[in-house]
Design a protein around this motif. Structure first.
Motif, PDB file in Angstrom:
ATOM      1  N   ILE A   5      -2.921  13.073  -4.915  1.00  0.00           N
ATOM      2  CA  ILE A   5      -2.359  13.821  -6.240  1.00  0.00           C
ATOM      3  C   ILE A   5      -2.995  14.856  -6.065  1.00  0.00           C
ATOM      4  CG2 ILE A   5      -1.984  13.367  -8.213  1.00  0.00           C
ATOM      5  CD1 ILE A   5      -2.117  11.195  -7.972  1.00  0.00           C
ATOM      6  N   LYS A   6      -2.056  16.003  -6.601  1.00  0.00           N
ATOM      7  CA  LYS A   6      -2.360  17.188  -6.533  1.00  0.00           C
ATOM      8  C   LYS A   6      -1.493  18.306  -7.175  1.00  0.00           C
ATOM      9  CE  LYS A   6      -3.126  18.672  -1.228  1.00  0.00           C
ATOM     10  NZ  LYS A   6      -2.928  19.267  -0.335  1.00  0.00           N
ATOM     11  N   LYS A   7      -2.190  19.235  -7.878  1.00  0.00           N
ATOM     12  CA  LYS A   7      -0.953  19.807  -8.630  1.00  0.00           C
ATOM     13  C   LYS A   7      -0.752  20.981  -8.560  1.00  0.00           C
ATOM     14  CE  LYS A   7      -1.677  23.106 -12.746  1.00  0.00           C
ATOM     15  NZ  LYS A   7      -2.953  23.600 -14.218  1.00  0.00           N
ATOM     16  N   CYS A   8       0.614  20.675  -8.865  1.00  0.00           N
ATOM     17  CA  CYS A   8       2.032  21.948  -8.385  1.00  0.00           C
ATOM     18  C   CYS A   8       1.631  23.476  -8.277  1.00  0.00           C
ATOM     19  CB  CYS A   8       2.585  21.448  -8.894  1.00  0.00           C
ATOM     20  SG  CYS A   8       3.918  20.238  -8.199  1.00  0.00           S
ATOM     21  N   THR A   9       2.174  24.353  -7.619  1.00  0.00           N
ATOM     22  CA  THR A   9       1.518  26.016  -7.696  1.00  0.00           C
ATOM     23  C   THR A   9       2.792  26.444  -7.804  1.00  0.00           C
ATOM     24  OG1 THR A   9       0.874  26.762  -6.339  1.00  0.00           O
ATOM     25  CG2 THR A   9      -0.852  25.837  -7.721  1.00  0.00           C
ATOM     26  N   LEU A  10       2.649  27.462  -8.163  1.00  0.00           N
ATOM     27  CA  LEU A  10       4.353  28.429  -7.991  1.00  0.00           C
ATOM     28  C   LEU A  10       4.291  28.715  -6.548  1.00  0.00           C
ATOM     29  CD1 LEU A  10       4.401  31.539 -10.088  1.00  0.00           C
ATOM     30  CD2 LEU A  10       5.563  29.673 -10.575  1.00  0.00           C
ATOM     31  N   ALA A  15       9.124  23.175  -2.783  1.00  0.00           N
ATOM     32  CA  ALA A  15       8.546  21.973  -2.382  1.00  0.00           C
ATOM     33  C   ALA A  15       9.705  21.228  -3.822  1.00  0.00           C
ATOM     34  CB  ALA A  15       7.526  21.461  -2.008  1.00  0.00           C
ATOM     35  N   LEU A  16       9.327  21.330  -4.832  1.00  0.00           N
ATOM     36  CA  LEU A  16       9.171  20.569  -6.432  1.00  0.00           C
ATOM     37  C   LEU A  16      11.077  20.548  -6.369  1.00  0.00           C
ATOM     38  CD1 LEU A  16       9.060  19.871  -9.043  1.00  0.00           C
ATOM     39  CD2 LEU A  16       8.086  21.906  -9.914  1.00  0.00           C
ATOM     40  N   LYS A  51      10.840  27.694 -12.206  1.00  0.00           N
ATOM     41  CA  LYS A  51       9.657  28.643 -12.516  1.00  0.00           C
ATOM     42  C   LYS A  51       9.040  29.238 -13.677  1.00  0.00           C
ATOM     43  CE  LYS A  51       8.726  33.640 -11.279  1.00  0.00           C
ATOM     44  NZ  LYS A  51       8.471  34.308 -10.439  1.00  0.00           N
ATOM     45  N   THR A  52      10.554  28.832 -14.499  1.00  0.00           N
ATOM     46  CA  THR A  52       9.908  29.416 -15.758  1.00  0.00           C
ATOM     47  C   THR A  52       8.919  27.911 -16.453  1.00  0.00           C
ATOM     48  OG1 THR A  52      11.509  29.839 -16.767  1.00  0.00           O
ATOM     49  CG2 THR A  52      10.251  28.691 -18.248  1.00  0.00           C
ATOM     50  N   GLU A  53       9.225  26.236 -16.003  1.00  0.00           N
ATOM     51  CA  GLU A  53       8.929  25.233 -16.232  1.00  0.00           C
ATOM     52  C   GLU A  53       7.022  25.347 -16.084  1.00  0.00           C
ATOM     53  OE1 GLU A  53      11.079  21.828 -15.284  1.00  0.00           O
ATOM     54  OE2 GLU A  53      12.089  22.718 -16.340  1.00  0.00           O
ATOM     55  N   LEU A  54       7.299  25.324 -14.512  1.00  0.00           N
ATOM     56  CA  LEU A  54       5.737  25.303 -13.660  1.00  0.00           C
ATOM     57  C   LEU A  54       4.980  27.261 -14.824  1.00  0.00           C
ATOM     58  CD1 LEU A  54       6.565  25.497 -10.298  1.00  0.00           C
ATOM     59  CD2 LEU A  54       4.758  23.982 -11.299  1.00  0.00           C
ATOM     60  N   SER A  55       5.404  27.723 -14.946  1.00  0.00           N
ATOM     61  CA  SER A  55       4.497  28.850 -15.502  1.00  0.00           C
ATOM     62  C   SER A  55       4.006  28.461 -17.123  1.00  0.00           C
ATOM     63  CB  SER A  55       5.152  30.561 -15.314  1.00  0.00           C
ATOM     64  OG  SER A  55       5.628  30.613 -14.226  1.00  0.00           O
ATOM     65  N   ASP A  57       1.765  27.289 -20.099  1.00  0.00           N
ATOM     66  CA  ASP A  57       1.031  26.206 -19.528  1.00  0.00           C
ATOM     67  C   ASP A  57       0.365  24.698 -20.281  1.00  0.00           C
ATOM     68  OD1 ASP A  57      -0.349  28.579 -18.246  1.00  0.00           O
ATOM     69  OD2 ASP A  57      -0.881  29.638 -20.484  1.00  0.00           O
ATOM     70  N   ASN A  58       1.387  24.233 -20.982  1.00  0.00           N
ATOM     71  CA  ASN A  58       1.502  22.710 -21.669  1.00  0.00           C
ATOM     72  C   ASN A  58       2.371  22.255 -20.936  1.00  0.00           C
ATOM     73  OD1 ASN A  58       0.211  23.741 -23.903  1.00  0.00           O
ATOM     74  ND2 ASN A  58       2.400  25.110 -24.652  1.00  0.00           N
ATOM     75  N   SER A  59       2.681  22.306 -19.411  1.00  0.00           N
ATOM     76  CA  SER A  59       3.207  21.584 -18.685  1.00  0.00           C
ATOM     77  C   SER A  59       2.392  21.578 -17.281  1.00  0.00           C
ATOM     78  CB  SER A  59       4.564  21.680 -18.398  1.00  0.00           C
ATOM     79  OG  SER A  59       5.619  22.038 -19.154  1.00  0.00           O
ATOM     80  N   THR A  60       2.781  20.452 -16.861  1.00  0.00           N
ATOM     81  CA  THR A  60       1.440  20.326 -15.374  1.00  0.00           C
ATOM     82  C   THR A  60       2.875  19.097 -14.669  1.00  0.00           C
ATOM     83  OG1 THR A  60      -0.558  20.496 -16.858  1.00  0.00           O
ATOM     84  CG2 THR A  60      -0.142  18.926 -14.343  1.00  0.00           C
ATOM     85  N   PHE A  61       3.032  20.019 -13.229  1.00  0.00           N
ATOM     86  CA  PHE A  61       3.478  19.095 -12.239  1.00  0.00           C
ATOM     87  C   PHE A  61       2.132  18.707 -11.514  1.00  0.00           C
ATOM     88  CE2 PHE A  61       7.186  20.998 -13.613  1.00  0.00           C
ATOM     89  CZ  PHE A  61       8.707  21.095 -13.559  1.00  0.00           C
ATOM     90  N   LEU A  62       2.738  17.575 -11.345  1.00  0.00           N
ATOM     91  CA  LEU A  62       1.745  16.816  -9.778  1.00  0.00           C
ATOM     92  C   LEU A  62       2.190  16.228  -8.873  1.00  0.00           C
ATOM     93  CD1 LEU A  62      -0.758  14.569 -12.371  1.00  0.00           C
ATOM     94  CD2 LEU A  62      -1.309  17.501 -11.153  1.00  0.00           C
TER      95      LEU A  62
END
Length: 171
Positions: A5-10, A15-16, A51-55, A57-62
């Motif tokens: 499991i890896k945290k998503c980044t911009l 891929a997201l 991009k808005t969701e990934l940016s 700080d209160n949301s995390t994608f894995l």
């Protein structure tokens, strides 16, 4: 089967978008009109929205990888990023999806437990998620995992109003 499991980044934005669109379509396209499904996918999974969701700080994608292949993903929200206010001490699991070819291998349970563990690390008292009221399998799965129904809220897929059950687990 090796999982990671890896945290998503911009850098993971495309891929997201691909996995989000693919898994949502696999799960719900047979239950919605093509027009409504396309409208929802275009609004929920366009690059600007993601991009808005990934940016936030209160949301995390894995991302969940199986043998180095992207198999699923999880999105959790806290504070004002949550879809609905359940309590001040809650974490929302907004999205938990596994590609069809990787289902029935315990991966959904693994992602769910990851969300619960994140909530514990943040000292949250509850984890909640919205489950479409027509998705009996998901409702039963979450009940078996200790979630209880605590209400509902409406949302739209295209022009069709649908309802999610709010399912909560006390930690």
């Amino acid at each position: 089967m090796k999982t990671e499991i890896k945290k998503c980044t911009l850098e993971d934005l495309h891929a997201l978008q691909v996995i989000g669109t693919e898994t949502y379509s696999e799960t719900y396209s047979h239950l919605n009109t093509p027009e409504n499904m396309n409208e929802y996918l275009e609004s929920a999974f366009n690059l600007d929205q993601l991009k808005t969701e990934l940016s936030n700080d209160n949301s995390t994608f894995l991302f969940l990888y199986v043998n180095q292949v992207l198999a699923g993903y999880l999105k959790v929200n806290v504070n004002d990023a949550q879809t609905y206010h359940v309590s001040d001490d809650a974490l929302e699991i907004e999205r938990i999806y596994v590609k069809h070819v990787f289902q029935d291998k315990g991966l959904g349970k693994m992602l769910l437990q990851t969300g619960i563990n994140l909530a514990k690390e943040m000292n949250k008292k509850e984890v909640w998620l919205g489950v479409w009221q027509k998705n009996k399998n998901a409702i039963d799965f979450h009940k078996n995992m200790g979630f209880e129904t605590r209400g509902k809220y409406s949302y739209f897929i295209g022009d069709e109003e649908q309802e999610n059950s709010i399912m909560v687990k006390t930690l």
